[in-house]
Design an enzyme around this catalytic site. Structure first.
Site, mmCIF file in Angstrom:
data_model
loop_
_atom_site.group_PDB
_atom_site.id
_atom_site.type_symbol
_atom_site.label_atom_id
_atom_site.label_comp_id
_atom_site.label_asym_id
_atom_site.label_seq_id
_atom_site.Cartn_x
_atom_site.Cartn_y
_atom_site.Cartn_z
ATOM 1 N N PHE A 177 -3.440 -5.745 -2.592
ATOM 2 C CA PHE A 177 -3.323 -7.196 -2.743
ATOM 3 C C PHE A 177 -3.819 -7.682 -4.109
ATOM 4 C CE2 PHE A 177 -3.884 -7.479 2.077
ATOM 5 C CZ PHE A 177 -2.623 -7.991 2.322
ATOM 6 N N SER A 187 4.947 -2.793 0.102
ATOM 7 C CA SER A 187 3.940 -3.794 -0.289
ATOM 8 C C SER A 187 2.923 -3.896 0.839
ATOM 9 C CB SER A 187 4.594 -5.157 -0.484
ATOM 10 O OG SER A 187 4.911 -5.714 0.784
ATOM 11 N N ASP A 188 1.840 -4.619 0.612
ATOM 12 C CA ASP A 188 0.960 -4.947 1.730
ATOM 13 C C ASP A 188 1.490 -6.231 2.382
ATOM 14 O OD1 ASP A 188 -1.063 -4.932 3.592
ATOM 15 O OD2 ASP A 188 -2.689 -4.719 2.153
ATOM 16 N N TRP A 189 0.882 -6.588 3.481
ATOM 17 C CA TRP A 189 1.336 -7.692 4.344
ATOM 18 C C TRP A 189 1.546 -8.990 3.539
ATOM 19 C CZ3 TRP A 189 1.446 -7.787 9.968
ATOM 20 C CH2 TRP A 189 1.630 -9.062 10.512
ATOM 21 N N ALA A 208 2.574 -9.594 0.749
ATOM 22 C CA ALA A 208 2.100 -9.605 -0.649
ATOM 23 C C ALA A 208 3.167 -10.109 -1.620
ATOM 24 C CB ALA A 208 1.632 -8.211 -1.048
#
Ligand code: BGC
Length: 732
Positions: free
Chosen positions: A230, A261-263, A265
């Protein structure tokens, strides 16, 4: 599927279908699934859902089989979904949190834990786990230290690689194996002020020297996927950092799998202030090399238009879709879209006796005995009263055990009734786990304060404390106080627990503290008032059994701290492998003003990295070297003799540290370069040897080349990172 057939499939897909592969939907789109980040309305149409590449956080063989079948039927090319989830320290059988697993210094054990987690998760149709988290951590304020294996690049690398091997086995296609998604690339463990999601400032040398090695170890072990972090690094959020993902991750580190990607992001690129709108966010992320967009609408809603306008070459979409399809193919999903989904296996495997036994062993080996005066431990019989909010707590799993059921957790109280001789050990909560005025925002749900009247609980506990020969106080931080979005500016125990300690210490000196929690805490009052302290972290499903067996001496603690315990929050960030400064402080405050020190607190942590006692004692001989110097092609063998000088069988983790005395850039005071576990009967001695090679002396020098430089080096071999047992040699 053969690679040529997979290519053909990609060629046959429409642009929309290919973009679909780049999208991961949150499980709650199916009215369920774990929500581990902000849950927003993605504004997607039914059509968008038709082509999705993956779902996050849905579990269960029966449910997923139905979903997969229905999905593939309606998909123009019948492409299966990829199911991913956070299987961090176990699925239903919960192992100790990763920080505790780091304390085992036992990659084999950690590998076994990951393979059990994989087997259980695979039976419930998870294809990919978002683990290992190889983020180096130095700041106990950050709640996610619990998910890391600690502060050391070498130890983290060993553990990250072990987890990848455990999850993936020889091939992800084989039954019981799942793909590992390494995270969070890169530097997520260094947020400013220890505040989650915050900016990260790392010099290029520190990034490469300290932070990248553990990720590299996971890549070298063959992890199939990588998740971006993030945070910003050099002011660029990782999900848009082309240099980081293409130059560093793919070219330098040799990673060829899928990047996710992260959640949310990608959407957050706008909040970061580097994308003016969704379209720009989509462009930046795809250009950087993010193949899959986790739970944001950015790719679904913008890529098609960007390609049609000629702003994004279709080739970029093809490359990313190819990597997603390749992972599905490696998992064998085109032939077996349910992979290992099997309700029968699910029932037989989950929480099986063998799995519980492995979790028990891992928990026992992760416990760190910090203090043990007057032979307080092990307990000789049923002489102690057990007091504290953790005595009967089922909250022994870390915040990430989202698929586990707390009802499966063995509490200390339950274990006591099983192991104690009289079956009548007095217990009392003594106080709530958290101060009533400090309600906790839960990871998955809100937690209301324990239904415990603090005054009455204290009164009852004091009656027991006065009568007992020893008091075992089971204290600690609530599990929801660590994990994602659980940073804290105060790392002391809740006030009600400190009061309990205070009151008990007025009636007995014989206090043993069993300390729970997901981060190194400021435990000065405990050190002062308790004669023994056992750090039990968040030990998982078998936590109660592991604690009771350890207290009773059925097993002997052998864990070593994977992260130092700071003296207080004012020292953070802190790590043993720091640079020395031009004005080193030697510990004497009367030495004058101008040393690198605090006026009011020590420089040293309360307990250093690598530290941990045993019920027995060990002695170390001086370090012996096979030679006083070596060439770049040669090596030196460094040995010690370790002897069990106590009265019971025990296991010691012998640690090797190296220090480069003068180099073109400042070097850490020491760095862990090896460790060995040695099991010794009372009176027994064993020689422990390490081969020191030139490769272990390399670092990023002035020109940023990774190479060694001739000169003198100290070799330390001892029980922890503060050992002064050393010898000197030179590299010619
Ligand atoms: C976390 C990741 C996790 C992801 C999916 C995010 O909020 O940062 O570590 O894997 O959610 O649940």
């Amino acid at each position: 599927m053969k690679e040529t057939d997979l290519r053909q499939l990609l060629n046959d897909m429409t642009l929309e279908e290919k973009i679909g592969q780049l999208v991961q939907l949150p499980g709650y789109f199916q009215q369920e699934g774990a929500v581990t980040g902000p849950a927003g309305d993605m504004g997607l149409t039914q059509n968008d859902l038709r082509f999705a590449g993956s779902y996050l956080g849905i579990i269960g063989a029966e449910k997923i089989k139905k979903l997969q079948t229905a999905f593939m039927e309606q998909h123009p090319h019948h492409i299966p979904l990829l199911f991913m989830a956070d299987i961090i320290n176990g699925y239903r059988t919960v192992f100790p949190i990763p920080l505790a697993q780091g304390c085992t210094f036992d990659p084999g054990l950690v590998e076994e834990g990951a393979s059990i987690a994989a087997r259980e998760a695979a039976a419930a149709v998870i294809h990919v786990t978002f683990s290992p988290m190889a983020d180096l951590v130095r700041d106990a304020r950050w709640g996610r230290v619990m998910e890391s294996t600690g502060e050391d690049p070498y130890l983290n690398g060993q553990m990250a690689a072990a987890m990848v091997r455990g999850y993936q086995g020889d091939s992800v296609q084989q039954k019981g194996n799942i793909a590992a998604c390494l995270k969070h690339f890169a530097g997520y463990g260094a947020p400013e002020g220890g505040r989650d999601y915050n900016n990260v400032e790392l010099s290029p040398r520190t990034l490469r020297e300290d932070y990248l090695p553990a990720y590299q170890a996971a890549v070298d072990a063959g992890c199939e996927a990588v998740m971006t972090s993030f945070n910003t690094l050099d002011r660029i959020p990782s999900a848009a950092n082309e240099w980081l993902l293409k130059e560093v991750l793919r070219k330098e580190m040799g990673f060829s799998g899928m990047v996710i990607s992260d959640w949310n992001a990608l959407e957050e690129l706008m909040a970061h202030g580097i994308a003016a709108d969704q379209k720009e966010a989509a462009f930046l992320a795809l250009r950087a090399g993010v193949d899959m967009d986790m739970t944001s609408p950015i790719y679904t809603r913008n890529l098609r238009q960007l390609v049609e306008e000629g702003k994004v070459p279709e080739q970029w979409v093809d490359e990313s879709a190819w990597r997603v399809l390749t992972l599905k193919n490696k998992l064998g999903l085109f032939e077996k879209p349910f992979k290992d989904a099997n309700e029968k296996d699910e029932n037989a495997l989950l929480l099986s006796t063998a799995h519980r036994q492995a979790a028990l062993e891992c928990a026992e080996k992760s416990f760190v005995l910090l203090k043990n005066e007057d032979r307080m431990l092990p307990l000789l019989g049923d002489e102690a009263a057990f007091i504290g909010p953790y005595v009967d707590s089922r909250y022994l799993n870390g915040a990430w055990s989202i698929f586990a059921d707390d009802q499966d957790t063995v509490t200390i109280k339950t274990a006591l009734s099983h192991y104690s001789k009289t079956r009548n050990i007095p217990t009392a909560p003594g106080c709530p786990i958290n101060d009533p005025d400090q309600p906790i925002m839960g990871f998955q749900k809100h937690f209301s304060p324990d239904p415990c009247d603090p005054e009455a609980a204290l009164r009852d506990a004091m009656i027991l404390a006065k009568q007992a020969k020893k008091v075992v106080l089971c204290l600690g931080e609530h599990r929801e106080c660590t994990g994602e979005a659980a940073s804290r500016g105060d790392i002391t125990l809740p006030k009600c627990q400190l009061r309990l300690l205070d009151e008990v210490s007025k009636v007995t000196q014989n206090i043993i503290v069993v300390l729970f929690g997901g981060r190194p805490l400021d435990i000065r009052p405990l050190k002062e008032k308790a004669k023994a302290i056992l750090a039990a972290w968040l030990p998982g499903t078998e936590g109660g059994n592991a604690v009771v067996r350890t207290l009773l001496g059925e097993c002997n603690p052998s864990g070593k701290l994977s992260m130092c315990l700071p003296y207080c929050v004012g020292q953070l960030p802190i790590h043993y492998n720091h640079l020395i400064t031009g004005r080193p402080f030697h510990g004497d405050h009367h030495d004058g003003r101008f040393g690198s020190k605090y006026q009011d607190i020590p420089n040293d942590p309360l307990y250093p990295f690598g530290y941990g006692l045993s019920y027995t004692t060990f002695s170390y001989s001086p370090v012996r070297l096979s030679a006083k110097s070596m060439t770049k092609q040669g090596n030196v063998t460094a040995s010690v003799t370790v002897t069990n000088t106590g009265a019971c069988f025990g296991t010691e983790t012998v640690q090797l540290y190296l220090r480069d005395l003068a180099a073109s850039v400042a070097r850490p005071v020491r760095m862990l370069k090896g460790f060995r576990k040695v099991a010794l009967a009372p009176g027994e001695s064993k020689e422990v040897s390490f081969t020191v090679s030139e490769a272990m002396l390399r670092f990023f020098g002035l020109s940023m080349r990774y190479a060694s430089e001739p000169g003198d080096f100290d070799i330390f071999i001892g029980p922890d990172s503060h050992t002064e047992n050393k010898a000197r040699f030179s590299l010619e």
